[in-house]
Design a protein around this motif. Structure first.
Motif, mmCIF file in Angstrom:
data_model
loop_
_atom_site.group_PDB
_atom_site.id
_atom_site.type_symbol
_atom_site.label_atom_id
_atom_site.label_comp_id
_atom_site.label_asym_id
_atom_site.label_seq_id
_atom_site.Cartn_x
_atom_site.Cartn_y
_atom_site.Cartn_z
ATOM 1 N N GLU A 1 42.381 69.866 -15.687
ATOM 2 C CA GLU A 1 41.097 69.144 -15.439
ATOM 3 C C GLU A 1 39.952 70.017 -16.231
ATOM 4 O O GLU A 1 39.075 69.246 -16.903
ATOM 5 C CB GLU A 1 40.880 69.568 -13.965
ATOM 6 C CG GLU A 1 39.456 68.883 -13.511
ATOM 7 C CD GLU A 1 39.118 69.355 -11.956
ATOM 8 O OE1 GLU A 1 39.045 68.685 -11.044
ATOM 9 O OE2 GLU A 1 38.857 71.045 -11.896
ATOM 10 N N GLU B 1 39.334 64.038 -11.671
ATOM 11 C CA GLU B 1 39.671 64.343 -10.502
ATOM 12 C C GLU B 1 41.210 64.757 -10.193
ATOM 13 O O GLU B 1 42.058 64.191 -10.634
ATOM 14 C CB GLU B 1 39.580 62.862 -9.408
ATOM 15 C CG GLU B 1 39.760 63.325 -7.737
ATOM 16 C CD GLU B 1 39.281 62.098 -6.992
ATOM 17 O OE1 GLU B 1 39.174 62.534 -5.906
ATOM 18 O OE2 GLU B 1 39.519 60.957 -7.451
ATOM 19 N N PRO C 1 43.857 61.968 -4.094
ATOM 20 C CA PRO C 1 43.010 63.128 -4.357
ATOM 21 C C PRO C 1 43.458 64.375 -3.625
ATOM 22 O O PRO C 1 43.653 64.256 -2.430
ATOM 23 C CB PRO C 1 41.639 62.571 -4.021
ATOM 24 C CG PRO C 1 41.752 61.072 -3.886
ATOM 25 C CD PRO C 1 43.192 60.877 -3.661
ATOM 26 N N GLN D 1 38.879 70.559 -6.590
ATOM 27 C CA GLN D 1 37.920 69.825 -7.422
ATOM 28 C C GLN D 1 37.135 70.818 -8.390
ATOM 29 O O GLN D 1 36.242 71.591 -7.649
ATOM 30 C CB GLN D 1 37.308 68.651 -7.002
ATOM 31 C CG GLN D 1 38.136 67.970 -5.749
ATOM 32 C CD GLN D 1 39.237 66.970 -6.636
ATOM 33 O OE1 GLN D 1 39.205 66.983 -7.881
ATOM 34 N NE2 GLN D 1 40.332 66.779 -5.741
#
Length: 214
Positions: free
Chosen positions: A44, A57, A167, A173
């Motif tokens: 990420e 995400e 998710p 996150q």
């Protein structure tokens, strides 16, 4: 997650990583791709820095809804991989350019069910394709990388159809940016982002700064 990991591509100059000979049509508007390359915190962090990437995400793919949680996935028996769903603007960055970063910076594609000391199928190298065109381009690029001898070992990245993306929990996150001094982030995520900055500076967002994690 352990606190050490191989840093992919450090000994391989950018010139050794060819641009994909095949790519997707960039006229379709906003697009996304789901990628698995070990710890989702690290992958990420890399893709968030790229110009044209609009949203990333962290989550899970490859298993069922009832096991799509961090505790279960860490057990390595759910079928899930830790993944990132990368949303991007094809007019600014192509699918092929994202693949180039994925295979050269975000993880080591010659490691199958592990990344460094993170071991288990949840850390597998995979592209979860949503269309046959995505699958075609990834397959072609893997063949291209192997033919060029970019790595001393063959690329073992799996191609899996995307059945569903789940998710991850909210605290996962943007984890690297939110926790720059967490030991794993400092040892594993930060060097990958630094590699991106040095090798693909022309891919970075115009206003990109990474003072906390570089």
């Amino acid at each position: 997650m352990t606190t050490s990991c191989n840093i992919p591509g450090l000994e391989v100059p950018r010139s050794r990583f060819p641009d994909p000979e095949q790519d997707l049509d960039d006229s379709a508007g906003a697009a996304h791709v789901v990628l698995a390359g070990g710890c989702f915190w690290c992958v990420e962090a890399v893709f968030l820095a790229i110009n044209g990437v609009t949203f990333v995400e962290s989550g899970y793919a490859g298993g069922s809804a009832d096991t799509a949680n961090y505790e279960a996935v860490c057990g390595g028996q759910t079928g899930h991989a830790e993944v990132v769903d990368v949303h991007y603007d094809p007019s600014k960055v192509s699918f092929g350019q994202l693949l180039k970063v994925f295979f050269s910076v975000a993880h080591d594609p010659t490691q199958l069910n592990r990344q460094g000391h993170d071991r288990g199928t949840q850390y597998r190298s995979a592209v979860f394709y949503e269309t046959l065109e995505q699958k075609r381009v990834v397959e072609a690029y893997i063949r291209q990388l192997d033919a060029a001898g970019v790595y001393p070992e063959p690329v073992v990245t799996r191609l899996e159809p995307l059945e569903a993306f789940y998710p991850a929990e909210a605290y996962h996150q943007n984890f690297a940016a939110q926790n720059p001094y967490q030991p794993y982030v400092m040892a594993v995520a930060a060097p990958k982002v630094e590699k991106l900055e040095k090798t693909y500076s022309d891919y970075l967002k115009p206003d990109y700064r990474n003072d906390d994690t570089a």
